[in-house]
Design an enzyme around this catalytic site. Structure first.
Site, PDB file in Angstrom:
ATOM      1  N   SER A 112       1.011  -1.250   0.011  1.00 54.30           N
ATOM      2  CA  SER A 112      -0.358  -0.109   0.025  1.00 54.30           C
ATOM      3  C   SER A 112       0.780   1.032   0.078  1.00 54.30           C
ATOM      4  O   SER A 112       1.842   1.280  -1.010  1.00 54.30           O
ATOM      5  CB  SER A 112      -0.799   0.008   1.319  1.00 54.30           C
ATOM      6  OG  SER A 112      -1.627   1.041   1.255  1.00 54.30           O
ATOM      7  N   ASP A 163      -9.506  -4.523  -4.259  1.00 54.47           N
ATOM      8  CA  ASP A 163      -9.536  -3.866  -3.146  1.00 54.47           C
ATOM      9  C   ASP A 163      -9.762  -2.524  -3.074  1.00 54.47           C
ATOM     10  O   ASP A 163     -10.433  -1.934  -4.121  1.00 54.47           O
ATOM     11  CB  ASP A 163      -8.215  -3.457  -3.740  1.00 54.47           C
ATOM     12  CG  ASP A 163      -6.597  -2.689  -2.944  1.00 54.47           C
ATOM     13  OD1 ASP A 163      -7.432  -2.093  -2.007  1.00 54.47           O
ATOM     14  OD2 ASP A 163      -5.927  -2.984  -2.850  1.00 54.47           O
ATOM     15  N   HIS A 195      -7.780  -5.961   0.178  1.00 51.22           N
ATOM     16  CA  HIS A 195      -6.640  -4.973  -0.280  1.00 51.22           C
ATOM     17  C   HIS A 195      -6.166  -5.688   1.019  1.00 51.22           C
ATOM     18  O   HIS A 195      -5.605  -5.190   2.275  1.00 51.22           O
ATOM     19  CB  HIS A 195      -7.126  -3.870   1.390  1.00 51.22           C
ATOM     20  CG  HIS A 195      -5.737  -2.531   1.174  1.00 51.22           C
ATOM     21  ND1 HIS A 195      -5.452  -1.821  -0.073  1.00 51.22           N
ATOM     22  CD2 HIS A 195      -4.702  -1.581   1.694  1.00 51.22           C
ATOM     23  CE1 HIS A 195      -4.112  -1.112   0.039  1.00 51.22           C
ATOM     24  NE2 HIS A 195      -4.821  -0.570   1.175  1.00 51.22           N
TER      25      HIS A 195
END
Length: 212
Positions: A112, A163, A195
């Site tokens: 991320s 996600d 995610h």
């Protein structure tokens, strides 16, 4: 050293690669240290470092951030990004010198926001690092990317099409942009994954590192 880090020393007598694993927004080094533990048995010549980002997270006081994603001032975001990049650079440089390695021996792995930082760190170096492995991430600031672009390391992106934090369209956009810039880049999409990092993603990430 400029950042607090967790480390796993190589299992062999000769360290050949340095892998830095960068966590996402609001997390900490402990969240991804299990990846280093898992990969180490297959990568005995690798020294692993998993740092905490330098700033306490604005929405989670028990976690950290590389820059404030809740911030709406783009100039402030860029300022925080540059400060974090400089601190990361000092940390990595110190460790490379300690291990008698060079930038070509460095691999960055991010999740991320950690992917955003990994890409930006890599492209601002004067020579190519070994590679960048990015999970559930993207290029965050395309203007900053263009401004700092000095090298073009290999990049592999992994993303789930479920996600909800970083939509997969952002990964596609980043991949297309990198291809247009002449990078050797590819991606793998995981059906229904949110995610997060899947077991398959860890295995394929391991294979990428082995190929470098």
């Amino acid at each position: 050293m400029s950042l607090n880090i967790l480390e796993l020393k190589s299992l062999s007598s000769k360290t050949k690669k340095l892998v830095f694993i960068l966590h996402g927004y609001g997390a900490d080094a402990n969240d991804l240290f299990s990846i280093a533990n898992y990969w180490q048995r297959f990568l005995p010549d690798v020294h692993f470092c998993v740092p905490n980002a330098p700033n306490v997270c604005q929405v989670n006081a028990s976690g950290f951030e590389w820059f404030d994603l809740m911030q709406t001032n783009n100039d402030q975001i860029r300022k925080e990004t540059m400060i974090s990049l400089d601190k990361l650079d000092k940390c990595i440089t110190t460790k490379l010198v300690e291990l008698k390695l060079e930038l070509k021996d460095l691999i960055l792995v991010g999740f991320s926001q950690g992917t955003m930082m990994s890409i930006q760190y890599a492209i601002r170096q004067k020579v190519n690092i070994a590679g960048v492995l990015g999970y559930s991430g993207k290029i965050y600031d395309y203007n900053l990317f263009d401004k700092e672009l000095k090298s073009k390391p290999r990049i592999k992106l992994f993303h789930g099409n479920g996600d909800e934090i970083v939509p997969i369209e952002e990964m596609y956009k980043s991949n297309d942009f990198l291809e247009q810039k002449g990078f050797v880049v590819d991606y793998h999409v995981y059906e229904g994954l949110g995610h997060s990092i899947s077991p398959d993603g860890l295995s394929e990430g391991l294979n990428f590192i082995k190929s470098l």
